[in-house]
Enzyme design. Structure first.
Site: not given
Length: 270
Positions: A169, A173
């Site tokens: 993640y 991002k």
């Protein structure tokens, strides 16, 4: 022709942004689950917005290409709000990379081909991208510039390198912010702009899943140690998005705006 605003992932944040930037425009709501798009359409149409819905899987190039074509057929594509994604508690590393990293790259590539002059887009990234240690210059360039079709084949993204959902993640991002910067160059040739927002913990259904999961206690500690001392709201994210997508933000492109109540500041320097 009608001006069209496309909302990919019309959850709490996507809807809040749409309310601020879509007055007098046609709103195309797209979600991987048709029922989610229909529920959002009901809410917005009852609030006076002109709405259509579509189904899209951002991890599929063909699906995103079809959505971009549909949007262009409905009018002039003046805005894109990309708020679709999965969290570390919701998915395995492979899925996170395919949806959050690859999917965002595909959305920016496909809609970069149909965005109208004067148009703008906002990608919802995350504070998690700011908690990842610094990457090398080569890694930054790879995440920013590798064509979406080849992105998941990068050595740094292979299963033996990324085994934890949170790591996947964070990389995704960080990749979103880098990709937005790179795509801003191409979008600029069409007279359009694109920016990212990296929210902290915003009270949404996704955040509720995280609070109920194994990282819940850590999130509570982050909030307690932050300057704001609270979670954020979708409306606060929408306020920033409205600036970025509107005429007041006309000099802003390729940027990533961290808004997390001071959580990242406390993480690095508190």
């Amino acid at each position: 022709m009608r001006e069209v605003i496309v909302v990919i992932g019309p959850g709490s944040i996507g809807q809040a942004i749409a309310r601020r930037v879509s007055l007098g425009k046609l709103v195309l709501l797209a979600d991987v689950r048709a029922e989610n798009a229909e529920a959002a359409a009901k809410t917005l149409s009852e609030a006076g917005f002109d709405v259509k819905t579509a189904q899209v899987d951002v991890s599929s190039r063909a699906s995103v290409h079809a959505l971009a074509g549909l949007a262009a057929s409905l009018g002039t594509v003046k805005g894109v709000i990309h708020a679709a994604g999965v969290s570390p508690t919701q998915a395995a590393p492979e899925t996170i990379l395919k949806v959050d990293l690859y999917g965002t790259a595909v959305v920016l590539e496909e809609f970069g081909n149909v965005i109208a002059p004067g148009g703008s887009a906002v990608v919802i990234a995350s504070q998690s991208g700011h908690r990842l240690p610094a990457l090398t210059e080569a890694q930054n360039k790879a995440l920013a510039l590798t064509p979406a079709a080849d992105l998941l084949a990068l050595d740094m993204l292979q299963p033996d390198r990324i085994t934890d959902p949170l790591h996947a993640y964070q990389v995704s991002k960080r990749g979103n912010a880098l990709r937005v910067m790179a795509e801003a160059v191409r979008w600029g040739k069409r007279g359009a702009r694109v920016n990212a927002i990296s929210p902290g913990i915003i009270f949404t259904p996704l955040a509720k899943d995280e609070f109920a999961g194994p990282r819940g206690p850590g999130y509570r500690r982050m909030i307690e140690g932050s300057a704001a001392g609270r979670v954020g709201t979708p409306d606060e994210v929408a306020n920033v998005a409205a600036l970025l997508m509107g005429p007041e933000g006309g000099f802003i492109s390729g940027s990533d705006f961290l808004m997390d109540g001071g959580v990242t500041a406390a993480y690095w320097y508190g």
